[in-house]
Structures are given as structure tokens and as C-alpha cells.
Design an enzyme around this catalytic site. Structure first.
Site, PDB file in Angstrom:
ATOM      1  N   GLU A 120       4.398  -6.284   4.097  1.00 37.96           N
ATOM      2  CA  GLU A 120       4.247  -5.609   5.383  1.00 37.96           C
ATOM      3  C   GLU A 120       5.468  -5.913   6.270  1.00 37.96           C
ATOM      4  O   GLU A 120       6.099  -6.961   6.137  1.00 37.96           O
ATOM      5  CB  GLU A 120       2.967  -6.080   6.087  1.00 37.96           C
ATOM      6  CG  GLU A 120       1.693  -5.505   5.520  1.00 37.96           C
ATOM      7  CD  GLU A 120       1.413  -4.091   6.015  1.00 37.96           C
ATOM      8  OE1 GLU A 120       2.233  -3.562   6.795  1.00 37.96           O
ATOM      9  OE2 GLU A 120       0.379  -3.523   5.618  1.00 37.96           O
TER      10      GLU A 120
ATOM     11  N   ASP B  55       6.921   0.784   6.315  1.00 37.86           N
ATOM     12  CA  ASP B  55       5.498   0.470   6.107  1.00 37.86           C
ATOM     13  C   ASP B  55       4.867   1.483   5.157  1.00 37.86           C
ATOM     14  O   ASP B  55       4.376   2.510   5.587  1.00 37.86           O
ATOM     15  CB  ASP B  55       4.797   0.490   7.468  1.00 37.86           C
ATOM     16  CG  ASP B  55       3.369  -0.025   7.435  1.00 37.86           C
ATOM     17  OD1 ASP B  55       2.958  -0.563   6.389  1.00 37.86           O
ATOM     18  OD2 ASP B  55       2.674   0.119   8.442  1.00 37.86           O
TER      19      ASP B  55
ATOM     20  N   HIS C 109       0.845  -1.198   0.000  1.00 34.53           N
ATOM     21  CA  HIS C 109       0.000   0.000   0.000  1.00 34.53           C
ATOM     22  C   HIS C 109       0.880   1.249   0.000  1.00 34.53           C
ATOM     23  O   HIS C 109       1.942   1.284   0.623  1.00 34.53           O
ATOM     24  CB  HIS C 109      -0.967   0.006   1.184  1.00 34.53           C
ATOM     25  CG  HIS C 109      -0.319   0.000   2.546  1.00 34.53           C
ATOM     26  ND1 HIS C 109       0.144   1.147   3.162  1.00 34.53           N
ATOM     27  CD2 HIS C 109      -0.073  -1.016   3.406  1.00 34.53           C
ATOM     28  CE1 HIS C 109       0.645   0.840   4.343  1.00 34.53           C
ATOM     29  NE2 HIS C 109       0.536  -0.468   4.521  1.00 34.53           N
TER      30      HIS C 109
ATOM     31  N   ASP D 254      -0.116   4.388   0.960  1.00 34.48           N
ATOM     32  CA  ASP D 254      -0.453   5.399   1.958  1.00 34.48           C
ATOM     33  C   ASP D 254       0.317   5.167   3.249  1.00 34.48           C
ATOM     34  O   ASP D 254       0.809   4.061   3.527  1.00 34.48           O
ATOM     35  CB  ASP D 254      -1.956   5.421   2.223  1.00 34.48           C
ATOM     36  CG  ASP D 254      -2.480   4.079   2.722  1.00 34.48           C
ATOM     37  OD1 ASP D 254      -2.145   3.052   2.103  1.00 34.48           O
ATOM     38  OD2 ASP D 254      -3.206   4.049   3.727  1.00 34.48           O
TER      39      ASP D 254
ATOM     40  N   GLU E 157      -4.909   1.688   2.979  1.00 37.83           N
ATOM     41  CA  GLU E 157      -4.786   0.566   3.914  1.00 37.83           C
ATOM     42  C   GLU E 157      -4.760   1.052   5.354  1.00 37.83           C
ATOM     43  O   GLU E 157      -5.271   0.398   6.268  1.00 37.83           O
ATOM     44  CB  GLU E 157      -3.528  -0.240   3.595  1.00 37.83           C
ATOM     45  CG  GLU E 157      -3.415  -1.575   4.337  1.00 37.83           C
ATOM     46  CD  GLU E 157      -2.733  -1.474   5.694  1.00 37.83           C
ATOM     47  OE1 GLU E 157      -2.726  -2.473   6.429  1.00 37.83           O
ATOM     48  OE2 GLU E 157      -2.208  -0.389   6.035  1.00 37.83           O
ATOM     49  N   GLU E 158      -4.156   2.233   5.570  1.00 38.52           N
ATOM     50  CA  GLU E 158      -3.993   2.743   6.931  1.00 38.52           C
ATOM     51  C   GLU E 158      -5.273   3.374   7.489  1.00 38.52           C
ATOM     52  O   GLU E 158      -5.308   3.752   8.657  1.00 38.52           O
ATOM     53  CB  GLU E 158      -2.861   3.782   6.978  1.00 38.52           C
ATOM     54  CG  GLU E 158      -1.483   3.258   6.572  1.00 38.52           C
ATOM     55  CD  GLU E 158      -0.872   2.336   7.617  1.00 38.52           C
ATOM     56  OE1 GLU E 158      -1.563   2.005   8.596  1.00 38.52           O
ATOM     57  OE2 GLU E 158       0.287   1.936   7.450  1.00 38.52           O
TER      58      GLU E 158
END
Length: 306
Positions: A162, A102, A70, A72, A134-135
């Protein structure tokens, strides 16, 4: 190594906090892949301010591997940084910057490997799939998944980079979040008999959720993959009322379930719905305007096992 650092430095420089656009980063990735003759598909959201990206390297056959991450990041507001969080800083072999682990680190590694992927005699494809949100909502990947299902041959595996300290994580709990809204009847606090307190009923709902959480804890499975080894449930926020001397008309609470793959979330939700339906009938004995409504909040992520 230097190529990876150069790409990762560029990725970190984009402020892709979840409440902001990630288009500049996605366009950078698209253009970088184009330099190697790889055509990427950019999938914009309905608002046009965010997008996912999908690209394939190798033959268009089944059995490929998806490398996914991801784009974001979480905010930096209120955090103490000793340097600009959007300027990659290398210190004693560690690279510091928002998203360096991340997950821009993994995305940067994937992009740095593109020349080697192209130079390899691939018999099965490598797919690059980069998402957003995702966050925050966990919803940004859904249009990307739909597009992959419609356009790609069946894949053999998905590797999501991740940060797991190098360990293979092959299962995760589900995440289900709901918002419950309670509507009562306002009245002056000198005549509570004329009102129906939404906050009192919300408190009873919270007590029921606590009972459910305690029962889930008793179902801990020894040797389970997860910590803690049971499904968890919590109330993250509650708001209600608008004046000290008024019986509260409205109350809202947000609650979340993180369930083991062996604990179906539907069972928790059914128990909750039965309880709140009983409360709503009790409230409506005073006024037909009373109600309790539960809506999905920000996420509904299925639990996964190998």
C-alpha cells in the site's frame, strides 16, 4: 526500469474499478508468469467475474515472504483528469494513471522482479498474492487467505505494498460496518398516535451512536500509532419514510467503527444492541410488528498490531 514501466502500463490499462471484473488483468499476470515457467493458481469468486492469484517462486518450504496487493481501483467518475486515466503517462519522472500507486505500482514492481527472483539462489520462497475488492468490501482477500492457509507452508512475513510514502506501517485500526433497519407503523400525519415513527427511533439511535463516539474520543492514547489516536464511530447515511404526510414506517442507517487494537469492537456492538433492544421493546408496546434489526454491512476487518 523500462520493464517495470512496460508492465505497469499494461496493468493500468485494465479498468479494474471495484464494481467491474478484474479477470483480464489476472489472466495477463497468469500468462506473464507462465512465460517464466511459473504456474499460478487463479481463485475465482462465486459469480465467476473476479479472481485472486497466488504463485510461488523458490523452494516449497516454510519461512517464505508473501508480496501482496489488490488489483481493484476506485472509480474515476466525476474526477478531473488531464489525460486518459487508463493510459499511463510519464511526466517529469512521475507516472500518472488510475492505480499507478494504489496498488498496481507495487504489483508491477513485483512482476518486474520475477527474473531476478528466479536467478537468485532462494533458500526460502517468495509468494505473490494478488486480490480483489479491497476498495469496496474488503472481502475479496478472504478466499485467498483461506487457500494460502491450506496450501502454503507457514510464512515468515507478508509485505503489502500500500502507498505509505516508504514508511513501514506495522499496525492498523479495525473496520466494522453495520446497517440498522428500523420498522415502525405507518399512519396519516393527522393521527400520529396511530403510528410508530421509524425515523424518530432512528434519530434516537443516531444520538446514542454520537454519545458512544464522544466517549471513545475521551479514550485517546497519547503516543498511539494512529491518527486520530482513538477509536472512531460515525453514521455515514440514513434513509427513511416515503411521503411528507405519512408517519414513517421504515428507516435505515449505516454506521462504521474504526477501532484501536486495544478497543474490542464487541463491546461497542454489545452496548448498541442493549440500547436498540430497549427501544424495540418500547416500540412493540404499540405493535408487535415493530422491530430493529442490525446486520453486518460491507466490512469486518480486524485491527492488527505487530
Amino acid at each position: 526500469m523500462q520493464r517495470t514501466l512496460d508492465i505497469l502500463t499494461r496493468l493500468i490499462a485494465f479498468d479494474t474499478t471495484s464494481d467491474r471484473s478484474n479477470l483480464a488483468l489476472i489472466h495477463f499476470v497468469r500468462d506473464l508468469l507462465a512465460e517464466h515457467g511459473i504456474q499460478a493458481t487463479v481463485l475465482a469468486n462465486a459469480e465467476g467475474d473476479k479472481a485472486s492469484l497466488l504463485a510461488t517462486i523458490g523452494p516449497p518450504v516454510a519461512g517464505g515472504v508473501v508480496l501482496s496487493g489488490h488489483t481493484d481501483t476506485v472509480p474515476v467518475t466525476g474526477q478531473t483528469w488531464s489525460q486518459d486515466p487508463y493510459q499511463a503517462t510519464l511526466k517529469e519522472g512521475r507516472l500518472y494513471g488510475r492505480g499507478s500507486v494504489d496498488m498496481k505500482g507495487f504489483i508491477g514492481l513485483c512482476l518486474a522482479m520475477v527474473p531476478q527472483f528466479l536467478a537468485s539462489p532462494l533458500k526460502r520462497p517468495i509468494h505473490l498474492a494478488f486480490s480483489y475488492d479491497e476498495e469496496s468490501t474488503c472481502m475479496g482477500c478472504l478466499p485467498l487467505i483461506d487457500h494460502m492457509r491450506e496450501t502454503l507452508p507457514e510464512v515468515a512475513a507478508v509485505i503489502i505494498g500500500e502507498p505509505t510514502q516508504g514508511r513501514v506501517v506495522s499496525a492498523h485500526k479495525g473496520v466494522h460496518s453495520w446497517r440498522t433497519e428500523v420498522t415502525g407503523v405507518p399512519a396519516h400525519s393527522s393521527r400520529p398516535d396511530l403510528g410508530v415513527s421509524a425515523t424518530f427511533y432512528a434519530a434516537r439511535i443516531i444520538s446514542e451512536l454520537e454519545r458512544t463516539a464522544n466517549e471513545l474520543r475521551t479514550n485517546a492514547i497519547r503516543g498511539e500509532l494512529f491518527e486520530p489516536p482513538y477509536s472512531t464511530l460515525h453514521v455515514s447515511a440514513m434513509q427513511g419514510g416515503n411521503a411528507p404526510n405519512i408517519i414513517a414506517k421504515d428507516a435505515r442507517l449505516h454506521w462504521e467503527l474504526r477501532n484501536l487494537p486495544s478497543d474490542p469492537p464487541d463491546a461497542v456492538r454489545a452496548r448498541f444492541d442493549d440500547f436498540t433492544a430497549q427501544l424495540a421493546r418500547e416500540m412493540q408496546q404499540h405493535s408487535a410488528d415493530c422491530r430493529i434489526q442490525t446486520l453486518e454491512d460491507y466490512a469486518s476487518v480486524p485491527a492488527l498490531t505487530p
